[in-house]
Design an enzyme around this catalytic site. Structure first.
Site, PDB file in Angstrom:
ATOM      1  N   TRP A   1     125.835  52.348  21.065  1.00 44.75           N
ATOM      2  CA  TRP A   1     124.818  52.215  19.626  1.00 44.75           C
ATOM      3  C   TRP A   1     124.855  53.226  18.738  1.00 44.75           C
ATOM      4  CZ3 TRP A   1     120.491  54.750  18.022  1.00 44.75           C
ATOM      5  CH2 TRP A   1     119.898  54.323  17.110  1.00 44.75           C
TER       6      TRP A   1
ATOM      7  N   ASP B   1     113.049  42.637   9.959  1.00 40.65           N
ATOM      8  CA  ASP B   1     112.259  42.444  11.106  1.00 40.65           C
ATOM      9  C   ASP B   1     110.561  42.698  10.841  1.00 40.65           C
ATOM     10  OD1 ASP B   1     111.194  42.031  13.634  1.00 40.65           O
ATOM     11  OD2 ASP B   1     112.409  43.549  14.523  1.00 40.65           O
TER      12      ASP B   1
ATOM     13  N   TRP C   1     121.376  37.621  11.080  1.00 43.73           N
ATOM     14  CA  TRP C   1     121.263  37.034  12.485  1.00 43.73           C
ATOM     15  C   TRP C   1     121.469  38.336  13.413  1.00 43.73           C
ATOM     16  CZ3 TRP C   1     121.001  31.550  13.763  1.00 43.73           C
ATOM     17  CH2 TRP C   1     120.877  31.370  15.297  1.00 43.73           C
ATOM     18  N   ASP C   2     120.232  38.769  14.005  1.00 47.69           N
ATOM     19  CA  ASP C   2     120.432  39.925  14.754  1.00 47.69           C
ATOM     20  C   ASP C   2     120.431  39.622  16.285  1.00 47.69           C
ATOM     21  OD1 ASP C   2     120.159  42.518  15.634  1.00 47.69           O
ATOM     22  OD2 ASP C   2     118.419  43.052  14.328  1.00 47.69           O
ATOM     23  N   MET C   3     120.609  40.329  17.100  1.00 48.69           N
ATOM     24  CA  MET C   3     120.618  40.170  18.538  1.00 48.69           C
ATOM     25  C   MET C   3     120.592  41.765  19.204  1.00 48.69           C
ATOM     26  SD  MET C   3     122.215  40.195  21.714  1.00 48.69           S
ATOM     27  CE  MET C   3     123.929  40.140  21.533  1.00 48.69           C
TER      28      MET C   3
ATOM     29  N   CYS D   1     124.425  40.993  13.166  1.00 45.44           N
ATOM     30  CA  CYS D   1     124.157  42.167  13.698  1.00 45.44           C
ATOM     31  C   CYS D   1     123.878  42.110  15.025  1.00 45.44           C
ATOM     32  CB  CYS D   1     123.145  42.083  12.627  1.00 45.44           C
ATOM     33  SG  CYS D   1     122.111  43.784  13.015  1.00 45.44           S
TER      34      CYS D   1
ATOM     35  N   ASP E   1     123.767  50.637  13.313  1.00 40.94           N
ATOM     36  CA  ASP E   1     122.390  51.195  12.711  1.00 40.94           C
ATOM     37  C   ASP E   1     122.687  52.651  12.391  1.00 40.94           C
ATOM     38  OD1 ASP E   1     120.902  48.916  13.089  1.00 40.94           O
ATOM     39  OD2 ASP E   1     120.167  49.341  15.213  1.00 40.94           O
TER      40      ASP E   1
HETATM   41  C1  DGJ Z   1     118.745  45.991  14.853  1.00 39.70           C
HETATM   42  C2  DGJ Z   1     119.299  45.985  13.310  1.00 39.70           C
HETATM   43  O1  DGJ Z   1     120.721  46.799  13.648  1.00 39.70           O
HETATM   44  C3  DGJ Z   1     118.666  46.652  12.161  1.00 39.70           C
HETATM   45  O2  DGJ Z   1     119.252  46.756  10.887  1.00 39.70           O
HETATM   46  C4  DGJ Z   1     117.345  46.037  11.983  1.00 39.70           C
HETATM   47  O3  DGJ Z   1     117.497  44.879  11.591  1.00 39.70           O
HETATM   48  C5  DGJ Z   1     116.566  46.011  13.464  1.00 39.70           C
HETATM   49  N1  DGJ Z   1     117.279  45.584  14.522  1.00 39.70           N
HETATM   50  C6  DGJ Z   1     115.075  45.309  13.223  1.00 39.70           C
HETATM   51  O4  DGJ Z   1     114.686  45.121  14.353  1.00 39.70           O
END
Ligand code: DGJ
Length: 719
Positions: A192, A360, A470-472, A519, A541
């Site tokens: 990460w 978020d 679209w996050d995960m 994402c 990030d």
């Molecule tokens: C992880 C993403 O990589 C960030 O850019 C952000 O959207 C956060 N999640 C929000 O929880």
């Protein structure tokens, strides 16, 4: 013709660009691999068994045959591409060719992402039907060769034509033997906030394997491997790449056997996969894309870039300039109101930004990352007028409206979880392991897929949304669906991916004009599978400009600049604490899909003016950075400076980007040799200097870099 059949030698030569891939059916109907490398005529090769086993050996002759689809149990001792446990409990499989055919174009892989041909003449597909006569297993091995590049897309399709269930214990999309093993292996590893670092290591006898068992392609390794000639570099030498079009757990390996023969493979990770194939059932592997380059790593990357930008990514946004955006995440985190967002948006509109992305925290009662995932209902405390009021205000400012979702997740503290506690991945009687205080919905279940499709679509159709992130944000644990029978539990991870792909296909095709960006805690699912549905991905990030040099450089080994989300954030940087100037941050981010990720209301008037100039510059350059040929020129992994360039398709424009991390006293100016230019054209640089293309190619250009964290982005145009 991209596929040439030589009846006498019983070979098939797949050719395109500068590459060929040659297959052979031997007299015993085994499908063998003869060659993959520089382009050859269709009559160049024939099967010479003595090349492989002319000597007396302890090893069985069959163990060193170059099988195209290696299986278990009859003498071959490596990982099977198709591992089958039959109803007698043994794994012995014996695939023989029943028939073959060549068809124009490229068939789709139903339910799975894949490259495609828009016109039949772009590609040709060779399919072999193989059968294990005892069990009735049939395997269709597909090879599509793209005429322009010579890239070969491979997949396997399994059908049980027998009368008893079979268990698929391993399924590789491709497993390609080489007649030598003296390679370097190149892969993209990380963590990460440190994704896709370039690592090169010599191949040696034994197996080198990268993998993910996380239920996502992951931060740790990208689903990609390359074999390089030992003397290959960015610009010359042979390189063979394998890239898996899949977003879940995967394996990729280079195995060098005791005769020094390498085998390059990629597919589903057998540690977390098995599949029961009942009579009449079928199963497709994901696709692997094989690219050969005789022009070093840049040559390899340029082929992947072109293919993935134009024949993997799809839809309305594929060929369009992407909007300059501002995302509020690092600007406000969860602490925002509609007024605060609109204040940032007003500044954004003033300086020409085109899209405002609300990240978020807009739904349920979410003021921290401990609740509400799954409750896709607007938080009226923060946004009293709802999403439509906010989107109306943004649209009135001339901005598009983007919205963040994390649809695959559920918070234990959510109405969704209270209503459906069984919808998450879990194993009865065991703790449900939380990460970021959330659980993963079981997307192998159709009713869960339908909930996501309905809840996300409802918002998209009612709130004027123009863009979706679209996050995960976590990896899988207890990944055994509670609704599958014991013998099918290990299908869960792959069924999840098939469910996710169904959801993505359904939502993205229902909203074709919405721009989707994927994402996963930054770049934890930056893979070709996601790019099929969403043409861009948030790369990390880590938004620090110095770190981004490595991130963008490493990512570019496989993925085009048009797929990379790249933002300017505030200083001190939130991940590294480093302070870099706005120019450096902007000059790094303009090489991708450019945006800001900060609170513009905190900018001084001078900073705002500088940001405005940057936005205009991005708009001037974005077609070139999206469509231009990308060249890595100087590696940030090897020194204190980095450089890359974009050359327009007609070679009349080049954007040179160069960066210095720390200042070193008493050194000569950095000189960079450009690549891909027309040697006969004169190029005029923005700073007034003039060069003959040949001079830029052979002697290079000096770049003015002074001070810590300095950058130079220079446009040169042919006269
Ligand atoms: C992880 C993403 O990589 C960030 O850019 C952000 O959207 C956060 N999640 C929000 O929880």
């Amino acid at each position: 013709m991209p596929v040439e059949y030589n009846q006498q030698a019983c070979t098939w030569t797949l050719s395109g660009g500068n590459a060929s891939y040659v297959l052979h059916r031997d007299p015993e109907n085994r499908l063998l691999h003869l060659y993959w490398g520089p382009r050859l005529p269709g009559n160049a090769l024939s099967w010479q068994p003595e090349d492989y086993c002319s000597f007396a050996s302890f090893d069985l002759p069959v163990s060193i045959l170059p099988f195209e689809v290696p299986v278990c149990g009859s003498g071959w001792h490596g990982t099977p591409a198709v591992g089958i446990r039959n109803s007698c409990g043994d794994d012995v499989t014996d695939l023989r060719v029943l028939s073959w055919e060549v068809s124009p174009g490229k068939p789709a892989l139903p339910g799975l992402p894949s490259t495609y041909a828009e016109e039949e003449k772009e590609a040709e597909t060779l399919s072999f039907l193989l059968e294990d006569s005892l069990t009735g297993l049939r395997v269709t091995a597909r090879f599509t060769v793209f005429a322009e590049s010579g890239a070969v897309a491979r997949s396997l399709f399994l059908e049980n034509h027998g009368s008893a269930p079979l268990t698929v214990t391993s399924l590789l999309s491709a497993s390609v033997p080489f007649w030598r093993g003296d390679f370097d292996i190149l892969h993209l590893n990380g963590a990460w906030a440190r994704e896709r670092r370039i690592v090169r290591t010599p191949a040696c006898q034994g197996e080198f394997r990268i993998q993910s068992a996380r239920g996502a392609s992951g931060h740790e390794e990208n689903p990609f491997l390359a074999l390089c000639d030992r003397n290959a570099d960015e610009f010359s030498g042979s390189v063979w790449g394998i890239s898996l079009v899949y977003s879940g757990s995967f394996t990729a390996s280079c195995r060098v056997d005791n005769f020094g023969h390498a085998r390059l493979s990629a597919g589903l990770n057998p540690d977390v996969f098995s599949w029961q194939l009942d009579p009449g059932e079928s199963l497709s592997s994901p696709e692997a894309v094989l690219v050969y380059s005789a022009e070093g790593l840049n040559g390899l990357s340029q082929q992947y870039h072109r293919l993935y930008r134009t024949r993997l990514a799809r839809g309305f946004w594929r060929d369009r300039p992407r909007p300059v955006l501002i995302n509020n995440w690092e600007g406000t985190y969860f602490d925002f109101t509609e007024d605060r967002l609109v204040a940032i948006a007003e500044k954004a509109a003033e300086i020409g930004i085109e899209l405002f992305v609300l990240d978020d925290g807009w739904f349920g009662k979410r003021n921290a990352d401990n609740c509400s995932l799954g409750d896709w209902v607007v938080n009226r405390d923060k946004l009293p007028g709802g999403l439509s009021s906010l989107s109306g205000k943004l649209h009135a400012l001339g901005l598009q409206f983007g919205l963040w979702f994390e649809p695959e997740m559920v918070s234990p503290d959510s109405d969704l979880y209270r209503a459906h506690p069984d919808w998450c991945l879990h194993v009865d009687g065991r703790p449900r392991t939380e990460a970021r205080q959330q659980l993963i919905l079981d997307l192998s279940r159709p009713e869960v897929q339908d909930y996501i499709i309905a809840s996300v679509s409802g918002i998209l159709s009612s709130s004027g949304v123009d863009y979706v992130k679209w996050d995960m944000n976590r990896n899988m644990t207890e990944a055994f669906s509670s609704v599958l029978p014991p013998e099918r539990k290990k299908e869960t991870q792959h069924r999840y991916m098939l469910g996710l792909y169904r959801v993505l296909e359904s939502i993205t095709s229902a909203f074709p004009q919405i721009l989707f960006e994927s994402c996963s805690g930054g770049g934890g699912r930056f893979d070709p599978g996601m790019l099929y549905y969403m043409p861009q991905t948030w790369i990390s990030d880590d938004t620090d400009a110095v770190e981004r040099l490595k991130l963008q450089y490493g990512t570019s080994v496989v993925y085009p600049a048009s797929s990379m989300g790249a933002h300017v954030s505030a200083v001190p940087n939130h991940q590294t604490g480093r302070i870099t100037c706005l120019k450096m941050r902007g000059d790094v981010a303009l090489s991708g899909n450019f945006g800001f990720e900060l609170d513009l209301t905190k900018f001084t008037p001078e900073e705002l003016a500088e940001a405005g100039k940057l936005v205009s510059r991005v708009k001037q350059l974005r077609n070139l950075t999206r469509e231009g040929t990308f060249w890595r020129l100087l590696s940030p992994f090897e020194g204190n400076a980095a450089s890359w360039s974009f050359v327009s398709p007609d070679r009349r424009e080049v954007l040179l980007c160069a960066y210095q991390v720390l200042s070193v006293p008493n050194t000569a100016p950095l000189r960079i040799r450009l690549r891909g230019l027309d040697p006969n054209l004169w190029y005029q640089a923005e700073d007034g200097r003039r060069f003959l293309g040949a001079a830029l190619l052979c002697q290079g250009i000096t770049v003015p870099l002074r001070g810590d964290f300095s950058s130079c982005v220079l446009l040169l145009k042919a006269e």
